[in-house]
Scaffold this motif. Structure first.
Motif, PDB file in Angstrom:
ATOM      1  N   UNK A 156    -111.196  92.898  80.329  1.00 15.19           N
ATOM      2  CA  UNK A 156    -112.549  92.959  79.784  1.00 15.19           C
ATOM      3  C   UNK A 156    -113.345  93.947  80.624  1.00 15.19           C
ATOM      4  N   UNK A 157    -114.502  94.339  80.131  1.00 18.50           N
ATOM      5  CA  UNK A 157    -115.325  95.230  80.927  1.00 18.50           C
ATOM      6  C   UNK A 157    -116.396  95.905  80.113  1.00 18.50           C
ATOM      7  N   UNK A 158    -117.162  96.747  80.781  1.00 21.24           N
ATOM      8  CA  UNK A 158    -118.233  97.514  80.154  1.00 21.24           C
ATOM      9  C   UNK A 158    -118.249  98.896  80.766  1.00 21.24           C
ATOM     10  N   UNK A 159    -118.112  99.907  79.927  1.00 19.92           N
ATOM     11  CA  UNK A 159    -118.117 101.291  80.379  1.00 19.92           C
ATOM     12  C   UNK A 159    -119.525 101.835  80.189  1.00 19.92           C
ATOM     13  N   UNK A 160    -120.332 101.750  81.251  1.00 19.80           N
ATOM     14  CA  UNK A 160    -121.721 102.173  81.156  1.00 19.80           C
ATOM     15  C   UNK A 160    -121.870 103.678  81.176  1.00 19.80           C
ATOM     16  N   UNK A 161    -123.137 104.126  81.061  1.00 19.25           N
ATOM     17  CA  UNK A 161    -123.399 105.561  81.070  1.00 19.25           C
ATOM     18  C   UNK A 161    -123.330 106.146  82.472  1.00 19.25           C
ATOM     19  N   UNK A 162    -123.156 105.287  83.462  1.00 15.23           N
ATOM     20  CA  UNK A 162    -123.005 105.719  84.850  1.00 15.23           C
ATOM     21  C   UNK A 162    -122.083 104.726  85.539  1.00 15.23           C
ATOM     22  N   UNK A 163    -121.209 105.169  86.462  1.00 18.54           N
ATOM     23  CA  UNK A 163    -120.296 104.231  87.134  1.00 18.54           C
ATOM     24  C   UNK A 163    -121.002 103.061  87.801  1.00 18.54           C
ATOM     25  N   UNK A 164    -122.245 103.247  88.254  1.00 16.83           N
ATOM     26  CA  UNK A 164    -122.967 102.152  88.910  1.00 16.83           C
ATOM     27  C   UNK A 164    -123.317 101.032  87.942  1.00 16.83           C
ATOM     28  N   UNK A 165    -123.292 101.324  86.629  1.00 12.62           N
ATOM     29  CA  UNK A 165    -123.594 100.315  85.613  1.00 12.62           C
ATOM     30  C   UNK A 165    -122.319  99.644  85.087  1.00 12.62           C
ATOM     31  N   UNK A 166    -121.173 100.245  85.303  1.00 18.34           N
ATOM     32  CA  UNK A 166    -119.939  99.788  84.675  1.00 18.34           C
ATOM     33  C   UNK A 166    -119.320  98.611  85.425  1.00 18.34           C
ATOM     34  N   UNK A 167    -118.504  97.836  84.696  1.00 17.63           N
ATOM     35  CA  UNK A 167    -117.724  96.782  85.336  1.00 17.63           C
ATOM     36  C   UNK A 167    -116.413  96.608  84.593  1.00 17.63           C
ATOM     37  N   UNK A 168    -115.441  96.025  85.275  1.00 18.87           N
ATOM     38  CA  UNK A 168    -114.153  95.759  84.635  1.00 18.87           C
ATOM     39  C   UNK A 168    -113.524  94.523  85.237  1.00 18.87           C
ATOM     40  N   UNK A 169    -112.702  93.850  84.437  1.00 14.48           N
ATOM     41  CA  UNK A 169    -111.991  92.656  84.887  1.00 14.48           C
ATOM     42  C   UNK A 169    -110.590  92.678  84.291  1.00 14.48           C
ATOM     43  N   UNK A 170    -109.592  92.599  85.171  1.00 11.94           N
ATOM     44  CA  UNK A 170    -108.198  92.516  84.739  1.00 11.94           C
ATOM     45  C   UNK A 170    -107.570  91.292  85.384  1.00 11.94           C
ATOM     46  N   UNK A 171    -106.992  90.435  84.580  1.00 16.56           N
ATOM     47  CA  UNK A 171    -106.354  89.221  85.107  1.00 16.56           C
ATOM     48  C   UNK A 171    -104.847  89.301  84.886  1.00 16.56           C
ATOM     49  N   UNK A 172    -104.105  89.204  85.991  1.00 14.46           N
ATOM     50  CA  UNK A 172    -102.648  89.188  85.955  1.00 14.46           C
ATOM     51  C   UNK A 172    -102.170  87.750  86.169  1.00 14.46           C
ATOM     52  N   UNK A 173    -101.017  87.446  85.650  1.00 13.40           N
ATOM     53  CA  UNK A 173    -100.461  86.095  85.783  1.00 13.40           C
ATOM     54  C   UNK A 173     -99.040  86.179  86.348  1.00 13.40           C
ATOM     55  N   UNK A 174     -98.921  86.277  87.673  1.00 13.72           N
ATOM     56  CA  UNK A 174     -97.591  86.335  88.291  1.00 13.72           C
ATOM     57  C   UNK A 174     -96.823  85.038  88.072  1.00 13.72           C
ATOM     58  N   UNK A 175     -95.532  85.149  87.951  1.00 15.59           N
ATOM     59  CA  UNK A 175     -94.709  83.954  87.765  1.00 15.59           C
ATOM     60  C   UNK A 175     -94.774  83.074  89.008  1.00 15.59           C
ATOM     61  N   UNK A 176     -95.039  81.802  88.794  1.00 21.78           N
ATOM     62  CA  UNK A 176     -94.993  80.834  89.887  1.00 21.78           C
ATOM     63  C   UNK A 176     -96.164  80.863  90.837  1.00 21.78           C
ATOM     64  N   UNK A 177     -97.233  81.555  90.501  1.00 25.09           N
ATOM     65  CA  UNK A 177     -98.383  81.625  91.400  1.00 25.09           C
ATOM     66  C   UNK A 177     -99.690  81.585  90.638  1.00 25.09           C
ATOM     67  N   UNK A 178    -100.797  81.578  91.353  1.00 24.94           N
ATOM     68  CA  UNK A 178    -102.103  81.551  90.689  1.00 24.94           C
ATOM     69  C   UNK A 178    -102.399  82.874  89.998  1.00 24.94           C
ATOM     70  N   UNK A 179    -103.308  82.880  89.024  1.00 27.47           N
ATOM     71  CA  UNK A 179    -103.714  84.143  88.416  1.00 27.47           C
ATOM     72  C   UNK A 179    -104.394  85.038  89.440  1.00 27.47           C
ATOM     73  N   UNK A 180    -104.264  86.339  89.229  1.00 30.61           N
ATOM     74  CA  UNK A 180    -104.867  87.327  90.116  1.00 30.61           C
ATOM     75  C   UNK A 180    -105.816  88.186  89.287  1.00 30.61           C
ATOM     76  N   UNK A 181    -107.085  88.120  89.628  1.00 29.55           N
ATOM     77  CA  UNK A 181    -108.099  88.885  88.894  1.00 29.55           C
ATOM     78  C   UNK A 181    -108.548  90.086  89.731  1.00 29.55           C
ATOM     79  N   UNK A 182    -108.514  91.287  89.157  1.00 33.60           N
ATOM     80  CA  UNK A 182    -109.023  92.493  89.798  1.00 33.60           C
ATOM     81  C   UNK A 182    -110.359  92.821  89.133  1.00 33.60           C
ATOM     82  N   UNK A 183    -111.419  92.765  89.926  1.00 35.69           N
ATOM     83  CA  UNK A 183    -112.770  92.858  89.374  1.00 35.69           C
ATOM     84  C   UNK A 183    -113.520  94.020  90.010  1.00 35.69           C
TER      85      UNK A 183
END
Length: 326
Positions: free
Chosen positions: A191-218
């Motif tokens: 998920x995320x938002x690509x703003x008109x400037x990098x300072x406005x933008x955000x992104x979220x990526x959630x990975x699900x490794x086998x046998x472990x907790x989810x890992x979110x890169x935000x």
């Protein structure tokens, strides 16, 4: 929480403002910091804790700010005589900026990895993966927090030397480390938002490794986009809003030892105080075999003084947040 010889303000869940304030006072009033200020020609500020913190902020801006508004890799390096360099390194160790300390608990609600320079991103993610392999349990998620800060040429060269695929931004460097260290190829959710400037933008990526907790890169947006990129407090606050942080949740934060005092106090201000969670902040242990091949930067007296200043400023902001309104 005790790092080295001087305790940082406690991050235990449910700690009141009075106890946190006492911890700020104890760190600020410690012998190593007083000796350092005196060595650089400063008189100890008078007045209450707020006045002392303001005085130390102003003093450190004149004597220990080598960045001048630039990013950390662009800071100038001062030349010190051997006695001064030794004093600075000793004070930094006593104030908690040098020696890594392992986590105190075996289980946490969340494990948070703070972003930074490109190779630091690699080391911190690798350390988080090491902790999980070594038995640290995470009931919620591993959160890897960064921003869209562009990488410098030096950072890109450092990644190439460590055989990391090319990356343009801090969050890309974190994402590359997550894919490598957790053995994942693609996010399960994005998920995320690509703003008109990098300072406005955000992104979220959630990975699900086998046998472990989810890992979110935000990647967080800036809370002051007209003036600056997202900083550490922005990323912590943005993550807390996404994860629905609960009162009493024990949170483990991973950074580098040199940043532990300032980032711990930032986390108290942005997470512990408003959400009532517990905060424990640890630095990566560079001696671990799991981190072999991920080069460490040279940590100089100038770098340590800069981050002692960061800790003073973070404690000043924390103290202000604890004061009654009006």
């Amino acid at each position: 929480m005790r790092i080295g010889e001087v305790a940082l303000p406690t991050g235990a869940a449910g700690t009141g403002a009075g106890e946190i304030t006492a911890g700020v006072r104890a760190w600020v009033d410690s012998a190593p910091l007083r000796t350092l200020v005196g060595h650089f020609g400063g008189d100890w500020p008078g007045g209450d804790l707020a006045a002392v913190l303001a005085g130390l902020d102003e003093f450190s801006a004149r004597h220990w700010d080598f960045r001048g508004g630039r990013e950390r890799p662009d800071a100038r390096e001062p030349a010190f005589d051997p006695a001064t360099a030794g004093l600075v390194l000793g004070a930094a160790a006593a104030l908690g900026l040098v020696h890594p300390v392992p986590p105190a608990r075996s289980e946490y609600a969340h494990l948070v990895v703070l972003g930074g320079l490109s190779n630091a991103c690699q080391r911190r993610v690798a350390y988080a993966a090491h902790l999980l392999r070594a038995g640290t349990r995470v009931a919620g998620e591993v959160a890897v927090l960064g921003s869209f800060r562009p990488l410098s040429e030096v950072e890109c060269a450092g990644l190439a030397a460590a055989s990391v695929p090319p990356c343009d931004t801090e969050v890309e460097a974190l994402d590359a480390a997550v894919r490598r260290e957790f053995g994942v190829a693609a996010p399960a959710e994005e998920d995320g938002h690509d703003g008109d400037h990098p300072h406005h933008s955000w992104s979220s990526r959630t990975y699900r490794p086998a046998g472990g907790p989810p890992v979110r890169v935000l990647a967080a947006p800036s809370s002051d986009p007209a003036r600056r990129r997202a900083h550490t407090a922005d990323t912590q606050r943005f993550w807390a809003e996404h994860v629905h942080l609960r009162t009493g949740d024990p949170v483990l934060m991973v950074t580098a030892p040199i940043y532990v005092p300032f980032q711990h106090c930032d986390a108290l201000r942005t997470l512990a105080v408003p959400y009532g969670c517990g905060i424990e902040t640890v630095g990566v242990d560079p001696a671990l075999p799991d981190l072999a091949g991920l080069p460490e930067p040279t940590l100089t007296p100038g770098r340590y003084l800069q981050e002692i200043r960061s800790a003073i400023r973070s404690m000043r902001a924390l103290h202000a947040a604890l004061m009654p309104a009006g």
